[in-house]
Design a protein around this motif. Structure first.
Motif, PDB file in Angstrom:
ATOM      1  N   ASN A  47       0.838  -1.192   0.000  1.00  0.00           N
ATOM      2  CA  ASN A  47       0.000   0.000   0.000  1.00  0.00           C
ATOM      3  C   ASN A  47       0.874   1.243   0.000  1.00  0.00           C
ATOM      4  OD1 ASN A  47      -2.288  -1.667   0.321  1.00  0.00           O
ATOM      5  ND2 ASN A  47      -2.108  -1.579   2.557  1.00  0.00           N
ATOM      6  N   VAL A  48       0.342   2.328  -0.572  1.00  0.00           N
ATOM      7  CA  VAL A  48       0.973   3.649  -0.488  1.00  0.00           C
ATOM      8  C   VAL A  48      -0.069   4.601   0.075  1.00  0.00           C
ATOM      9  CG1 VAL A  48       2.067   5.549  -1.734  1.00  0.00           C
ATOM     10  CG2 VAL A  48       2.480   3.187  -2.460  1.00  0.00           C
ATOM     11  N   ALA A  49       0.228   5.200   1.212  1.00  0.00           N
ATOM     12  CA  ALA A  49      -0.724   6.086   1.885  1.00  0.00           C
ATOM     13  C   ALA A  49      -0.744   7.464   1.237  1.00  0.00           C
ATOM     14  CB  ALA A  49      -0.358   6.214   3.363  1.00  0.00           C
ATOM     15  N   PRO A  50      -1.856   8.183   1.335  1.00  0.00           N
ATOM     16  CA  PRO A  50      -1.908   9.555   0.815  1.00  0.00           C
ATOM     17  C   PRO A  50      -0.808  10.423   1.434  1.00  0.00           C
ATOM     18  CG  PRO A  50      -4.105   8.797   1.391  1.00  0.00           C
ATOM     19  CD  PRO A  50      -3.145   7.762   1.918  1.00  0.00           C
ATOM     20  N   GLY A  51      -0.168  11.227   0.620  1.00  0.00           N
ATOM     21  CA  GLY A  51       0.851  12.147   1.101  1.00  0.00           C
ATOM     22  C   GLY A  51       2.186  11.524   1.429  1.00  0.00           C
ATOM     23  N   SER A  52       2.369  10.240   1.118  1.00  0.00           N
ATOM     24  CA  SER A  52       3.623   9.575   1.468  1.00  0.00           C
ATOM     25  C   SER A  52       4.505   9.381   0.242  1.00  0.00           C
ATOM     26  CB  SER A  52       3.346   8.212   2.119  1.00  0.00           C
ATOM     27  OG  SER A  52       2.745   7.331   1.187  1.00  0.00           O
ATOM     28  N   PHE A  53       5.808   9.248   0.490  1.00  0.00           N
ATOM     29  CA  PHE A  53       6.798   8.974  -0.546  1.00  0.00           C
ATOM     30  C   PHE A  53       7.253   7.543  -0.365  1.00  0.00           C
ATOM     31  CE2 PHE A  53      10.840   8.697  -2.609  1.00  0.00           C
ATOM     32  CZ  PHE A  53      10.848   9.643  -3.623  1.00  0.00           C
ATOM     33  N   ALA A  54       6.928   6.694  -1.329  1.00  0.00           N
ATOM     34  CA  ALA A  54       7.324   5.286  -1.282  1.00  0.00           C
ATOM     35  C   ALA A  54       8.347   5.033  -2.380  1.00  0.00           C
ATOM     36  CB  ALA A  54       6.116   4.380  -1.464  1.00  0.00           C
ATOM     37  N   ALA A  55       9.438   4.382  -2.032  1.00  0.00           N
ATOM     38  CA  ALA A  55      10.499   4.058  -2.985  1.00  0.00           C
ATOM     39  C   ALA A  55      10.454   2.566  -3.281  1.00  0.00           C
ATOM     40  CB  ALA A  55      11.860   4.441  -2.415  1.00  0.00           C
ATOM     41  N   LEU A  56      10.364   2.240  -4.560  1.00  0.00           N
ATOM     42  CA  LEU A  56      10.409   0.847  -5.003  1.00  0.00           C
ATOM     43  C   LEU A  56      11.805   0.586  -5.554  1.00  0.00           C
ATOM     44  CD1 LEU A  56       9.026  -1.873  -5.666  1.00  0.00           C
ATOM     45  CD2 LEU A  56       8.348  -0.866  -7.854  1.00  0.00           C
ATOM     46  N   LEU A  57      12.573  -0.219  -4.828  1.00  0.00           N
ATOM     47  CA  LEU A  57      13.979  -0.441  -5.141  1.00  0.00           C
ATOM     48  C   LEU A  57      14.178  -1.877  -5.603  1.00  0.00           C
ATOM     49  CD1 LEU A  57      16.897   0.803  -4.890  1.00  0.00           C
ATOM     50  CD2 LEU A  57      16.943  -0.156  -2.574  1.00  0.00           C
ATOM     51  N   GLY A  58      14.956  -2.039  -6.658  1.00  0.00           N
ATOM     52  CA  GLY A  58      15.254  -3.384  -7.121  1.00  0.00           C
ATOM     53  C   GLY A  58      16.334  -3.357  -8.176  1.00  0.00           C
ATOM     54  N   PRO A  59      17.083  -4.436  -8.314  1.00  0.00           N
ATOM     55  CA  PRO A  59      18.104  -4.497  -9.364  1.00  0.00           C
ATOM     56  C   PRO A  59      17.444  -4.555 -10.726  1.00  0.00           C
ATOM     57  CG  PRO A  59      17.835  -6.651  -8.347  1.00  0.00           C
ATOM     58  CD  PRO A  59      16.998  -5.698  -7.543  1.00  0.00           C
ATOM     59  N   ASN A  60      18.217  -4.313 -11.759  1.00  0.00           N
ATOM     60  CA  ASN A  60      17.691  -4.444 -13.112  1.00  0.00           C
ATOM     61  C   ASN A  60      17.174  -5.869 -13.314  1.00  0.00           C
ATOM     62  OD1 ASN A  60      18.332  -1.800 -13.897  1.00  0.00           O
ATOM     63  ND2 ASN A  60      20.425  -2.375 -14.434  1.00  0.00           N
ATOM     64  N   GLY A  61      15.977  -5.981 -13.890  1.00  0.00           N
ATOM     65  CA  GLY A  61      15.383  -7.288 -14.106  1.00  0.00           C
ATOM     66  C   GLY A  61      14.599  -7.829 -12.936  1.00  0.00           C
ATOM     67  N   ALA A  62      14.369  -7.016 -11.906  1.00  0.00           N
ATOM     68  CA  ALA A  62      13.660  -7.500 -10.717  1.00  0.00           C
ATOM     69  C   ALA A  62      12.166  -7.635 -10.938  1.00  0.00           C
ATOM     70  CB  ALA A  62      13.921  -6.569  -9.536  1.00  0.00           C
ATOM     71  N   GLY A  63      11.632  -6.954 -11.947  1.00  0.00           N
ATOM     72  CA  GLY A  63      10.193  -6.962 -12.190  1.00  0.00           C
ATOM     73  C   GLY A  63       9.556  -5.597 -12.070  1.00  0.00           C
ATOM     74  N   LYS A  64      10.383  -4.556 -11.874  1.00  0.00           N
ATOM     75  CA  LYS A  64       9.834  -3.203 -11.707  1.00  0.00           C
ATOM     76  C   LYS A  64       9.086  -2.741 -12.952  1.00  0.00           C
ATOM     77  CE  LYS A  64      13.660  -0.970 -10.747  1.00  0.00           C
ATOM     78  NZ  LYS A  64      14.595  -2.084 -11.017  1.00  0.00           N
ATOM     79  N   SER A  65       9.656  -2.986 -14.124  1.00  0.00           N
ATOM     80  CA  SER A  65       9.014  -2.525 -15.360  1.00  0.00           C
ATOM     81  C   SER A  65       7.670  -3.215 -15.583  1.00  0.00           C
ATOM     82  CB  SER A  65       9.933  -2.759 -16.563  1.00  0.00           C
ATOM     83  OG  SER A  65      11.101  -1.961 -16.468  1.00  0.00           O
ATOM     84  N   THR A  66       7.601  -4.496 -15.255  1.00  0.00           N
ATOM     85  CA  THR A  66       6.329  -5.219 -15.376  1.00  0.00           C
ATOM     86  C   THR A  66       5.297  -4.638 -14.424  1.00  0.00           C
ATOM     87  OG1 THR A  66       7.463  -7.262 -16.010  1.00  0.00           O
ATOM     88  CG2 THR A  66       5.219  -7.468 -15.177  1.00  0.00           C
ATOM     89  N   LEU A  67       5.720  -4.343 -13.211  1.00  0.00           N
ATOM     90  CA  LEU A  67       4.812  -3.751 -12.229  1.00  0.00           C
ATOM     91  C   LEU A  67       4.288  -2.402 -12.720  1.00  0.00           C
ATOM     92  CD1 LEU A  67       3.432  -3.718  -9.481  1.00  0.00           C
ATOM     93  CD2 LEU A  67       5.565  -2.843  -8.492  1.00  0.00           C
ATOM     94  N   ILE A  68       5.177  -1.569 -13.267  1.00  0.00           N
ATOM     95  CA  ILE A  68       4.750  -0.263 -13.780  1.00  0.00           C
ATOM     96  C   ILE A  68       3.767  -0.438 -14.933  1.00  0.00           C
ATOM     97  CG2 ILE A  68       5.526   1.845 -14.921  1.00  0.00           C
ATOM     98  CD1 ILE A  68       6.236   1.585 -11.926  1.00  0.00           C
TER      99      ILE A  68
END
Length: 242
Positions: free
Chosen positions: A25-46
Motif C-alpha cells: 500500500n501507499v498512503a496519501p501524502g507519502s513517498f514510497a520508494a520501489l527499489l530493485g536491481p535491473n530485471g527484478a520486475g519493476k518494469s512489469t509492475l509499472i
C-alpha cells in the motif's frame, strides 16, 4: 483510504513468472520508494499499474477504484512519468501540456489555468515557449511532471525518472518531487535501482526476482546490517535475477 493498494499481484510471460504475490500500500501524502536491481520486475509492475498490460492475477486500486472494475476512474487519479520520455521534442513546453490537457478533455480556460499553475510550480514559466529539444534533461523531467499533474491526480508514479541525468540533476529532481509530496499531499511511488535516491524516512519496497523481499521504513530495513546497502546486497545478490 490508501492512494494505492496492490493485492496478490502476479504476472507471467508465458512460462516465465515475472511477478509473484506482490502486495503493498501507499498512503496519501507519502513517498514510497520501489527499489530493485535491473530485471527484478519493476518494469512489469509499472506496466500493470498504468494498464499497459492487463491484470492476470490480483488487483490494483487507486484511491479505492479497481483497475479491473473501474479502470477509467482509477487512471484519472494517476499521474505517470515514464522512464523513456514521451514528450514531442518539436513542440514547445506549453504545446506539449495543451495536447495532454486536450486528451483529458479539459476546457481551454481550465487547461490554461492548470498549465499556468503547473509551470509556476515547476519553475518553468520562462521556458514555456521553448521547444522541448532545447531543454536539458532535468528541465524535460520537470515538464513531464507538470504534464502528469495537469489533471490533478492523487498518486504520482515515477518510473526510473532520474535515468540519464547527471548526479546534480538527479538530486535536484528527487528533492523536488519530495517537496511536491510534502506541500500538496501527493502520494508518490518512485522506482529506482539507485540506493542514494532512498531516504531513511521513506516507505521502502525491495523487489527481487518478481517478489517483494522487504517492505517497511528504510531506516528499519537497513538496521540489521547497519546499512541499507548491505541489506540490499544480501536480499538481492544471493539469487539469479529475472
Amino acid at each position: 483510504m490508501n492512494a494505492l493498494e496492490v493485492s496478490a499481484l502476479g504476472f507471467a510471460y508465458g512460462a516465465r513468472q515475472a511477478l509473484q504475490g506482490v502486495g503493498f500500500n501507499v498512503a496519501p501524502g507519502s513517498f514510497a520508494a520501489l527499489l530493485g536491481p535491473n530485471g527484478a520486475g519493476k518494469s512489469t509492475l509499472i506496466a500493470l499499474l498504468t494498464r499497459l498490460y492487463d491484470l492476470q492475477q490480483g488487483d490494483i486500486q487507486v484511491m479505492g477504484c479497481s483497475l479491473r472494475q473501474q479502470p477509467r476512474q482509477a487512471l484519472r487519479q494517476l499521474g505517470v512519468v515514464f522512464q523513456q520520455s514521451t514528450l514531442d521534442l518539436d513542440l514547445s513546453v506549453e504545446q506539449n501540456l495543451r495536447y495532454h490537457a486536450a486528451l483529458h478533455g479539459m476546457a481551454k480556460p481550465v487547461a490554461s489555468a492548470r498549465i499556468d499553475e503547473e509551470l509556476a510550480r515547476q519553475q518553468l514559466n520562462e521556458r514555456r515557449h521553448d521547444k522541448v529539444r532545447d531543454l536539458n534533461g532535468g528541465h524535460r523531467r520537470r515538464v513531464e511532471i507538470a504534464r502528469a499533474l495537469l489533471h490533478q491526480p492523487r498518486l504520482l508514479l515515477l518510473d526510473e525518472a532520474s535515468v540519464g541525468l547527471d548526479p546534480a540533476s538527479r538530486l535536484a529532481l528527487n528533492r523536488h518531487v519530495r517537496q511536491l509530496c510534502r506541500d500538496h499531499g501527493l502520494a508518490v511511488l518512485w522506482t529506482t535501482h539507485l540506493l542514494d535516491e532512498v531516504q531513511a524516512s521513506d516507505e521502502l519496497l525491495i523487489l527481487n526476482r518478481g517478489r517483494l523481499v522487504a517492505q517497511g521504513l528504510a531506516s528499519q530495513i537497513g538496521a540489521d546490517d547497519a546499512s541499507l546497502a548491505a541489506t540490499f546486497e544480501r536480499l538481492t545478490a544471493s539469487e539469479a535475477r529475472v
